[in-house]
Motif scaffolding. Structure first.
Motif: not given
Length: 226
Positions: A178-181, A184-186, A190-191
Protein backbone atom coordinates in the motif's frame (compact mmCIF):
# COMPACT_ATOMS: atom_id res chain seq x y z
CA UNK A 1 -48.29 -6.85 131.66
CA UNK A 2 -44.82 -7.51 133.06
CA UNK A 3 -44.64 -10.99 131.62
CA UNK A 4 -45.02 -9.97 127.95
CA UNK A 5 -42.38 -7.26 128.35
CA UNK A 6 -39.92 -9.76 129.81
CA UNK A 7 -40.49 -12.13 126.93
CA UNK A 8 -39.89 -9.34 124.44
CA UNK A 9 -36.61 -8.35 126.03
CA UNK A 10 -35.45 -11.94 126.19
CA UNK A 11 -36.10 -12.42 122.50
CA UNK A 12 -34.20 -9.23 121.67
CA UNK A 13 -31.19 -10.43 123.68
CA UNK A 14 -31.36 -13.79 121.83
CA UNK A 15 -31.02 -12.20 118.36
CA UNK A 16 -28.31 -9.75 119.44
CA UNK A 17 -24.86 -10.51 117.95
CA UNK A 18 -22.26 -11.86 120.37
CA UNK A 19 -19.66 -9.37 119.06
CA UNK A 20 -19.98 -5.59 118.68
CA UNK A 21 -20.63 -4.10 115.18
CA UNK A 22 -17.92 -2.07 113.42
CA UNK A 23 -17.98 1.57 114.30
CA UNK A 24 -19.21 3.80 111.45
CA UNK A 25 -19.50 7.54 111.76
CA UNK A 26 -21.20 9.14 108.73
CA UNK A 27 -20.31 12.69 107.78
CA UNK A 28 -22.98 15.21 108.54
CA UNK A 29 -25.04 16.13 105.48
CA UNK A 30 -24.49 19.64 104.22
CA UNK A 31 -28.14 20.37 103.77
CA UNK A 32 -29.28 23.74 102.59
CA UNK A 33 -32.57 24.08 104.36
CA UNK A 34 -33.37 27.22 102.39
CA UNK A 35 -33.96 25.08 99.29
CA UNK A 36 -31.32 26.88 97.16
CA UNK A 37 -28.39 24.81 95.93
CA UNK A 38 -25.42 27.06 95.21
CA UNK A 39 -22.39 25.07 94.05
CA UNK A 40 -18.93 26.11 95.05
CA UNK A 41 -16.87 26.83 91.90
CA UNK A 42 -13.67 26.27 93.86
CA UNK A 43 -14.69 22.74 94.83
CA UNK A 44 -13.05 20.18 92.45
CA UNK A 45 -16.13 17.96 92.77
CA UNK A 46 -18.36 20.67 91.32
CA UNK A 47 -19.53 19.80 87.81
CA UNK A 48 -18.40 21.95 84.93
CA UNK A 49 -21.96 22.79 83.95
CA UNK A 50 -22.47 24.14 87.47
CA UNK A 51 -19.89 26.84 86.78
CA UNK A 52 -19.81 29.95 84.69
CA UNK A 53 -22.11 32.86 83.90
CA UNK A 54 -24.72 30.66 82.19
CA UNK A 55 -25.43 28.66 85.37
CA UNK A 56 -25.28 31.79 87.50
CA UNK A 57 -27.91 33.38 85.25
CA UNK A 58 -29.99 30.23 85.63
CA UNK A 59 -29.71 30.43 89.43
CA UNK A 60 -30.65 34.09 89.46
CA UNK A 61 -33.56 33.46 87.15
CA UNK A 62 -34.82 30.67 89.39
CA UNK A 63 -34.15 32.01 92.91
CA UNK A 64 -33.59 35.72 92.41
CA UNK A 65 -31.54 37.61 94.99
CA UNK A 66 -31.50 34.57 97.31
CA UNK A 67 -28.99 32.92 94.96
CA UNK A 68 -26.39 35.51 95.88
CA UNK A 69 -25.68 36.27 92.22
CA UNK A 70 -25.22 39.92 91.32
CA UNK A 71 -27.43 40.73 88.35
CA UNK A 72 -25.11 43.42 87.00
CA UNK A 73 -22.39 40.85 86.33
CA UNK A 74 -24.78 38.86 84.15
CA UNK A 75 -25.20 41.71 81.65
CA UNK A 76 -23.20 40.98 78.45
CA UNK A 77 -20.18 43.04 77.48
CA UNK A 78 -20.21 45.34 74.41
CA UNK A 79 -18.36 42.70 72.41
CA UNK A 80 -20.88 40.04 73.41
CA UNK A 81 -23.75 42.36 72.55
CA UNK A 82 -22.26 43.00 69.12
CA UNK A 83 -21.84 39.25 68.56
CA UNK A 84 -25.46 38.69 69.58
CA UNK A 85 -26.65 41.40 67.21
CA UNK A 86 -24.62 39.94 64.34
CA UNK A 87 -25.99 36.48 65.06
CA UNK A 88 -29.53 37.83 65.17
CA UNK A 89 -29.06 39.63 61.83
CA UNK A 90 -27.67 36.46 60.24
CA UNK A 91 -30.09 33.87 61.62
CA UNK A 92 -33.13 35.96 62.53
CA UNK A 93 -33.58 38.60 59.81
CA UNK A 94 -36.52 40.97 59.81
CA UNK A 95 -39.72 40.29 57.89
CA UNK A 96 -38.88 42.95 55.31
CA UNK A 97 -35.45 41.43 54.71
CA UNK A 98 -36.95 37.96 54.30
CA UNK A 99 -39.55 39.30 51.85
CA UNK A 100 -36.85 41.09 49.84
CA UNK A 101 -34.77 37.90 49.75
CA UNK A 102 -37.74 35.83 48.58
CA UNK A 103 -38.60 38.38 45.89
CA UNK A 104 -34.99 38.43 44.66
CA UNK A 105 -34.90 34.63 44.50
CA UNK A 106 -38.20 34.51 42.62
CA UNK A 107 -36.98 37.16 40.18
CA UNK A 108 -33.74 35.26 39.55
CA UNK A 109 -35.75 32.07 39.02
CA UNK A 110 -38.07 33.81 36.52
CA UNK A 111 -35.11 35.23 34.60
CA UNK A 112 -33.47 31.81 34.49
CA UNK A 113 -36.69 30.22 33.22
CA UNK A 114 -37.11 32.92 30.56
CA UNK A 115 -33.51 32.45 29.42
CA UNK A 116 -34.12 28.71 29.22
CA UNK A 117 -37.26 29.26 27.13
CA UNK A 118 -35.38 31.63 24.77
CA UNK A 119 -32.63 29.05 24.35
CA UNK A 120 -35.15 26.32 23.60
CA UNK A 121 -36.92 28.54 21.04
CA UNK A 122 -33.61 29.42 19.34
CA UNK A 123 -32.60 25.76 19.18
CA UNK A 124 -35.99 24.80 17.76
CA UNK A 125 -35.48 27.32 14.95
CA UNK A 126 -32.08 25.80 14.24
CA UNK A 127 -33.42 22.25 14.41
CA UNK A 128 -34.20 21.75 10.67
CA UNK A 129 -30.75 22.98 9.66
CA UNK A 130 -29.08 20.85 12.35
CA UNK A 131 -31.04 17.77 11.22
CA UNK A 132 -30.07 18.39 7.60
CA UNK A 133 -26.40 18.82 8.54
CA UNK A 134 -26.56 15.63 10.59
CA UNK A 135 -28.08 13.72 7.67
CA UNK A 136 -25.48 15.16 5.27
CA UNK A 137 -22.67 14.14 7.63
CA UNK A 138 -24.14 10.63 7.84
CA UNK A 139 -24.33 10.42 4.02
CA UNK A 140 -20.76 11.63 3.68
CA UNK A 141 -19.59 9.15 6.30
CA UNK A 142 -21.35 6.27 4.52
CA UNK A 143 -19.96 7.39 1.16
CA UNK A 144 -16.46 7.62 2.61
CA UNK A 145 -16.82 4.16 4.16
CA UNK A 146 -17.93 2.74 0.79
CA UNK A 147 -15.01 4.40 -0.99
CA UNK A 148 -12.52 3.09 1.57
CA UNK A 149 -14.00 -0.40 1.30
CA UNK A 150 -13.81 -0.27 -2.51
CA UNK A 151 -10.22 0.94 -2.29
CA UNK A 152 -9.39 -1.85 0.14
CA UNK A 153 -10.95 -4.48 -2.15
CA UNK A 154 -9.03 -3.03 -5.10
CA UNK A 155 -5.78 -3.21 -3.17
CA UNK A 156 -6.51 -6.78 -2.12
CA UNK A 157 -7.15 -7.72 -5.75
CA UNK A 158 -3.84 -6.12 -6.75
CA UNK A 159 -2.10 -7.97 -3.93
CA UNK A 160 -3.52 -11.30 -5.16
CA UNK A 161 -2.33 -10.52 -8.67
CA UNK A 162 1.13 -9.55 -7.40
CA UNK A 163 1.70 -12.32 -4.87
CA UNK A 164 -0.53 -14.99 -6.44
CA UNK A 165 -2.29 -15.79 -3.14
CA UNK A 166 -4.81 -14.13 -0.88
CA UNK A 167 -3.18 -11.86 1.66
CA UNK A 168 -4.39 -10.41 4.92
CA UNK A 169 -4.93 -6.64 4.83
CA UNK A 170 -3.26 -6.40 8.29
CA UNK A 171 -0.06 -8.13 7.20
CA UNK A 172 3.23 -6.30 6.81
CA UNK A 173 3.49 -7.29 3.12
CA UNK A 174 0.12 -5.73 2.36
CA UNK A 175 0.97 -2.53 4.27
CA UNK A 176 4.27 -2.27 2.40
CA UNK A 177 2.50 -2.71 -0.92
CA UNK A 178 0.00 0.00 0.00
CA UNK A 179 2.83 2.40 0.82
CA UNK A 180 4.50 1.68 -2.52
CA UNK A 181 1.22 2.22 -4.39
CA UNK A 182 0.64 5.48 -2.58
CA UNK A 183 4.12 6.67 -3.51
CA UNK A 184 3.49 5.65 -7.13
CA UNK A 185 0.16 7.46 -7.11
CA UNK A 186 1.86 10.61 -5.83
CA UNK A 187 4.51 10.38 -8.56
CA UNK A 188 1.81 10.00 -11.22
CA UNK A 189 -0.10 12.95 -9.81
CA UNK A 190 3.03 15.11 -9.86
CA UNK A 191 3.73 14.08 -13.47
CA UNK A 192 0.17 14.94 -14.50
CA UNK A 193 0.42 18.34 -12.82
CA UNK A 194 3.76 19.03 -14.48
CA UNK A 195 2.34 18.12 -17.91
CA UNK A 196 -0.66 20.36 -17.24
CA UNK A 197 1.61 23.28 -16.33
CA UNK A 198 3.69 22.76 -19.47
CA UNK A 199 0.59 22.62 -21.61
CA UNK A 200 -0.72 25.80 -20.00
CA UNK A 201 2.59 27.56 -20.65
CA UNK A 202 2.59 26.37 -24.26
CA UNK A 203 -1.00 27.53 -24.74
CA UNK A 204 -0.15 30.97 -23.30
CA UNK A 205 2.93 31.30 -25.53
CA UNK A 206 0.90 30.26 -28.59
CA UNK A 207 -1.79 32.79 -27.76
CA UNK A 208 0.83 35.53 -27.42
CA UNK A 209 2.37 34.63 -30.80
CA UNK A 210 -1.02 34.69 -32.49
CA UNK A 211 -1.84 38.06 -30.93
CA UNK A 212 1.46 39.58 -32.06
CA UNK A 213 1.05 38.22 -35.60
CA UNK A 214 -2.48 39.64 -35.91
CA UNK A 215 -1.41 43.13 -34.84
CA UNK A 216 -1.13 45.52 -37.92
CA UNK A 217 2.28 47.04 -38.66
CA UNK A 218 2.87 50.68 -37.65
CA UNK A 219 3.31 53.18 -40.58
CA UNK A 220 6.77 54.85 -40.77
CA UNK A 221 7.03 58.54 -39.88
CA UNK A 222 7.44 60.65 -43.17
CA UNK A 223 8.65 63.71 -41.34
CA UNK A 224 7.30 67.25 -41.29
CA UNK A 225 5.94 68.89 -44.56
CA UNK A 226 8.12 71.42 -46.39
Amino acid sequence: MALPMQRCWSRLRAVTLPWPAAGYHAKPLNLNLSGVYIPDPEDPKTKEWHKGPAYEAKLYGKYGSISGVKPEQLWPSPEQLQALEDEEKEWYPSLREMQAKVEAEEKALRMKEQERERLIAANMKKMPKMVEEWRRAKREARQKAREENAKKQHLLALAREKFGVSIDSRSARFQEMVKEMEKEEKRKLKAVKRIQREEEKAAIAKALNVASAAKPPTAPDSGSPE
